[in-house]
Motif scaffolding. Structure first.
Motif, mmCIF file in Angstrom:
data_model
loop_
_atom_site.group_PDB
_atom_site.id
_atom_site.type_symbol
_atom_site.label_atom_id
_atom_site.label_comp_id
_atom_site.label_asym_id
_atom_site.label_seq_id
_atom_site.Cartn_x
_atom_site.Cartn_y
_atom_site.Cartn_z
ATOM 1 N N VAL A 369 6.117 8.115 -26.995
ATOM 2 C CA VAL A 369 6.200 6.453 -26.165
ATOM 3 C C VAL A 369 5.472 5.449 -26.045
ATOM 4 O O VAL A 369 5.363 4.059 -25.844
ATOM 5 N N ALA A 370 5.066 5.945 -27.379
ATOM 6 C CA ALA A 370 3.666 4.411 -28.635
ATOM 7 C C ALA A 370 4.973 3.553 -29.290
ATOM 8 O O ALA A 370 4.385 2.669 -29.719
ATOM 9 N N SER A 371 5.794 4.286 -29.242
ATOM 10 C CA SER A 371 7.055 3.928 -29.723
ATOM 11 C C SER A 371 7.827 2.214 -29.566
ATOM 12 O O SER A 371 8.034 2.723 -28.319
ATOM 13 N N PRO A 372 8.697 1.848 -30.233
ATOM 14 C CA PRO A 372 9.582 0.461 -29.386
ATOM 15 C C PRO A 372 10.749 1.618 -28.727
ATOM 16 O O PRO A 372 11.646 0.816 -28.162
ATOM 17 N N ALA A 373 11.083 2.976 -29.504
ATOM 18 C CA ALA A 373 12.603 3.107 -29.259
ATOM 19 C C ALA A 373 12.136 3.790 -27.710
ATOM 20 O O ALA A 373 13.350 3.642 -27.197
ATOM 21 N N TRP A 374 11.032 3.701 -27.041
ATOM 22 C CA TRP A 374 10.658 4.573 -25.878
ATOM 23 C C TRP A 374 11.540 3.205 -24.528
ATOM 24 O O TRP A 374 12.173 3.437 -23.764
ATOM 25 N N SER A 375 10.879 2.055 -24.789
ATOM 26 C CA SER A 375 11.469 1.028 -23.706
ATOM 27 C C SER A 375 12.629 0.817 -24.405
ATOM 28 O O SER A 375 13.453 0.797 -23.766
ATOM 29 N N HIS A 376 13.394 0.516 -25.572
ATOM 30 C CA HIS A 376 14.909 0.484 -25.649
ATOM 31 C C HIS A 376 15.688 1.816 -25.162
ATOM 32 O O HIS A 376 16.280 1.211 -24.034
ATOM 33 N N HIS A 377 14.963 2.904 -25.169
ATOM 34 C CA HIS A 377 16.000 3.999 -24.464
ATOM 35 C C HIS A 377 15.380 3.990 -22.943
ATOM 36 O O HIS A 377 17.095 4.190 -22.340
ATOM 37 N N LEU A 378 15.230 3.136 -22.502
ATOM 38 C CA LEU A 378 14.670 3.403 -20.976
ATOM 39 C C LEU A 378 15.942 2.445 -20.805
ATOM 40 O O LEU A 378 16.480 2.179 -19.410
ATOM 41 N N ARG A 379 15.799 0.833 -21.352
ATOM 42 C CA ARG A 379 17.194 0.572 -21.045
ATOM 43 C C ARG A 379 18.538 0.633 -21.249
ATOM 44 O O ARG A 379 19.356 0.579 -20.292
ATOM 45 N N THR A 380 18.513 1.094 -22.244
ATOM 46 C CA THR A 380 20.293 1.994 -22.510
ATOM 47 C C THR A 380 20.201 3.593 -21.603
ATOM 48 O O THR A 380 21.529 3.069 -20.974
ATOM 49 N N LEU A 381 19.287 3.825 -20.792
ATOM 50 C CA LEU A 381 19.479 4.627 -19.918
ATOM 51 C C LEU A 381 19.586 4.280 -18.730
ATOM 52 O O LEU A 381 20.678 4.471 -17.991
ATOM 53 N N ALA A 382 18.808 3.579 -17.959
ATOM 54 C CA ALA A 382 19.246 2.091 -16.745
ATOM 55 C C ALA A 382 21.312 1.696 -17.440
ATOM 56 O O ALA A 382 21.664 1.954 -16.050
ATOM 57 N N GLY A 383 21.093 1.113 -18.213
ATOM 58 C CA GLY A 383 22.420 0.994 -18.059
ATOM 59 C C GLY A 383 23.588 2.027 -18.114
ATOM 60 O O GLY A 383 24.683 1.818 -17.670
ATOM 61 N N ALA A 384 23.399 3.382 -18.077
ATOM 62 C CA ALA A 384 24.022 4.482 -18.903
ATOM 63 C C ALA A 384 24.549 5.059 -16.899
ATOM 64 O O ALA A 384 25.503 5.735 -16.895
ATOM 65 N N LEU A 385 23.388 5.353 -16.422
ATOM 66 C CA LEU A 385 23.230 5.850 -15.831
ATOM 67 C C LEU A 385 24.120 4.791 -14.514
ATOM 68 O O LEU A 385 24.114 5.214 -13.331
ATOM 69 N N HIS A 386 23.814 3.146 -14.303
ATOM 70 C CA HIS A 386 24.725 2.519 -13.885
ATOM 71 C C HIS A 386 26.115 2.998 -13.666
ATOM 72 O O HIS A 386 26.950 2.482 -13.135
ATOM 73 N N ASP A 387 26.448 2.677 -14.650
ATOM 74 C CA ASP A 387 27.562 2.733 -15.534
ATOM 75 C C ASP A 387 28.323 3.940 -14.768
ATOM 76 O O ASP A 387 29.695 4.504 -14.192
ATOM 77 N N ARG A 388 27.396 5.379 -14.922
ATOM 78 C CA ARG A 388 28.237 6.331 -13.886
ATOM 79 C C ARG A 388 28.275 6.701 -13.098
ATOM 80 O O ARG A 388 29.619 6.802 -12.813
ATOM 81 N N ARG A 389 27.001 6.310 -12.433
ATOM 82 C CA ARG A 389 27.581 6.392 -10.822
ATOM 83 C C ARG A 389 28.406 5.193 -10.719
ATOM 84 O O ARG A 389 29.265 6.009 -9.753
ATOM 85 N N GLN A 390 28.751 3.828 -10.972
ATOM 86 C CA GLN A 390 29.682 3.258 -10.386
ATOM 87 C C GLN A 390 30.776 3.964 -11.382
ATOM 88 O O GLN A 390 32.388 4.165 -9.989
ATOM 89 N N THR A 391 31.919 4.446 -12.049
ATOM 90 C CA THR A 391 32.433 5.320 -12.265
ATOM 91 C C THR A 391 33.326 6.691 -11.353
ATOM 92 O O THR A 391 33.727 6.220 -11.246
ATOM 93 N N LEU A 392 31.938 7.419 -10.980
ATOM 94 C CA LEU A 392 31.864 8.753 -10.057
ATOM 95 C C LEU A 392 32.549 7.739 -8.833
ATOM 96 O O LEU A 392 32.902 8.099 -8.345
ATOM 97 N N ALA A 393 31.940 6.938 -8.756
ATOM 98 C CA ALA A 393 32.065 6.032 -7.238
ATOM 99 C C ALA A 393 33.497 5.948 -6.852
ATOM 100 O O ALA A 393 34.431 5.810 -5.777
ATOM 101 N N VAL A 394 33.938 5.240 -8.432
ATOM 102 C CA VAL A 394 34.937 4.993 -8.386
ATOM 103 C C VAL A 394 36.540 5.798 -8.604
ATOM 104 O O VAL A 394 37.327 5.205 -7.584
ATOM 105 N N ALA A 395 35.673 6.434 -8.886
ATOM 106 C CA ALA A 395 36.914 8.098 -8.343
ATOM 107 C C ALA A 395 37.366 8.354 -7.043
ATOM 108 O O ALA A 395 37.952 9.108 -6.806
ATOM 109 N N LEU A 396 35.746 8.849 -6.622
ATOM 110 C CA LEU A 396 35.982 8.900 -5.278
ATOM 111 C C LEU A 396 36.549 7.736 -4.497
ATOM 112 O O LEU A 396 37.901 8.570 -3.551
#
Length: 483
Positions: A369-396
């Protein structure tokens, strides 16, 4: 027939066939067993797991399943020439404890189902953990390496946790919390167990959301508590029913998930947040705030409300925060915060259960949590979860449009689908598994009778967005089967 019993039957069949193979010889593949015995991938997986637990076979990832080498002195077939153990006496011993409420029996079926690993050929829309492609594996490896070089990394930590990690959690949660209010725990589930065992006496009622995370109900019942449901709607916990629930039960604990509630994804509305605190304070009760999904926010989310604990000066809220969900199932590090005598009670119960959280894990978490990689990971994860949510919604929308929720959550990792009245969610989940997709039936999220059938679909554990689409296509095929 359910998967558990059919898995046991297949294990018995395979056990009888083991003598056909030499020690070390490879058994047929999972797909071959599925075709030969006309069973699902989960049935094969459970049968192999049972044989492996008995020491009869050895599984080698990527290679297959092999007959185990015979143990010295063991008779053919692995029995060792001795009679099977008789544990029937335990049925009496575990159910005849004087003065203990019957609800003390630990039903972990919902938790174990969520932890089940789907075979590679099954699309996993069940698990609540991130697939390795979403985990910060390089950052975790680097943090672990740096932590291992810290002086005293393998020494005994303070019972409450490393001061620096406690201070980080206090800042992360916010409000007037300080490091002295934070107790480091072995993940969120451990914190929830500690909270309920500390704050309520066996036999007491505890208010829970309906629907709610099955692990909450399992922990409560294992502690001898009586879970009492309070309904949730699109704006979170229904505060118009909360005061009545406290009055009717005289409960002294409420467990809730104000942010991205599991399973509905609801966020407690701004109008209801102060009401929860006011009603609990008037009832002389604690609010256990399970803030499990704060770091699972999506890229398109508006500003998040602060935790209830950050707006509570009087020690009403006992806050739970874990880093497991946004990182890795094996980074089992979290925190529980409380003020006043409640903190000492929590500390004592955790110390009796586990002494302390291993220092290497705490040091690794600090490095992460003290490394720059932590905030980078959270930003990357936020984008990936958004994309997956949208993919699942489109498929439904394409395959099962009538099941698509009216409102998509902007955090968390799952969608909560309302099925038509009359559908059997358990039977549909079983049919989906036969079609090659694992989904979660909704009945396990209710402590009383469910108001209707539901499914929960997770989009965190599939290995790619394309697999999410394939999973919905398979669910559509199962949905059309006569049940």
């Amino acid at each position: 027939m359910n998967e558990r019993s059919s898995g046991a039957e297949l294990a018995a069949i395979l056990r009888g066939e083991l003598n056909r193979y030499s020690p070390g010889e490879k058994l047929p593949s999972s797909r071959a067993l599925m075709v030969r015995h006309q069973v699902s991938p989960v049935t094969v997986s459970r049968a192999i797991a049972e044989l492996a637990a008995q020491g009869l076979v050895v599984t080698r990832p990527g290679a297959g399943v092999f007959r185990a080498e015979a143990a010295p002195g063991a008779a053919p077939g692995g029995s060792g020439g001795t009679a099977p153990p008789d544990t029937s006496w335990q049925e009496v011993a575990l159910s005849a404890e004087a003065g203990v409420p019957p609800s003390r029996s630990a039903d972990a079926s919902g938790v174990l189902a969520a932890l089940a690993l789907a075979p590679p050929e099954v699309v996993d829309l069940n698990s609540g953990y991130l697939h390795p492609v979403l985990q910060p594996e390089r950052a975790l490896a680097a943090a672990l390496a740096r932590a291992g070089r810290r002086p005293g990394a393998w020494g005994r930590p303070p019972i409450d946790g490393l001061p620096e990690l406690r201070a980080w959690f206090a800042r992360d949660i916010g409000g007037a919390l300080t490091a002295s209010d934070v107790l480091i725990t072995a993940g969120g589930q451990s914190a929830l167990t500690t909270a309920l065992r500390s704050l309520a006496a066996p036999g007491a009622p505890v208010l829970v959301e309906s629907p709610t995370y099955p692990g909450t109900v399992a922990v409560a019942r294992a502690a001898g508590l009586r879970p009492v449901p309070v309904p949730v709607d699109a704006d979170g916990l229904r505060t118009d029913l909360l005061a009545d629930a406290f009055a009717a039960t005289r409960a002294r604990v409420l467990v809730c998930q104000p942010l991205f509630q599991n399973p509905t994804g609801a966020v407690l509305s701004a109008a209801r947040r102060p009401e929860v605190l006011r009603i609990a304070r008037a009832a002389g009760a604690f609010v256990v705030e399970d803030d499990f999904a704060r770091r699972l926010v999506h890229a398109d989310a508006p500003a998040l409300p602060v935790p209830l604990a950050a707006e509570d000066p009087d020690g009403v809220v006992v806050h739970i925060r874990s880093l497991t969900k946004p990182t890795s199932p094996s980074l089992r590090v979290g925190a529980i915060t409380a003020r006043g005598p409640a903190y000492q009670r929590l500390r004592a119960v955790q110390a009796m259960d586990s002494f302390f959280v291993p220092r290497p894990l705490q040091e690794t978490t600090l490095e992460l949590v003290a490394s720059p990689a932590w905030s980078h990971h959270l930003r990357t994860l936020a984008g990936a979860l958004h994309d997956r949510r949208q993919t699942l919604a489109v498929a439904l929308r394409q395959w099962l449009p009538d099941l698509l929720p009216d409102r998509l959550p902007y955090g968390g990792y799952h969608l909560w689908l309302r099925l038509p009245d009359g559908r059997d969610d358990g039977a549909l989940a079983a049919a989906a598994l036969r079609a090659g997709v694992a989904v979660t039936p909704g009945r396990g999220y209710f402590t009383a009778e469910a108001p209707g059938p539901h499914l929960r679909l997770s989009y965190a554990c599939a290995d790619s967005p394309e697999r999410l689409t394939e999973g919905v296509r398979r669910l559509h095929r199962a949905y059309g089967e006569p049940l």
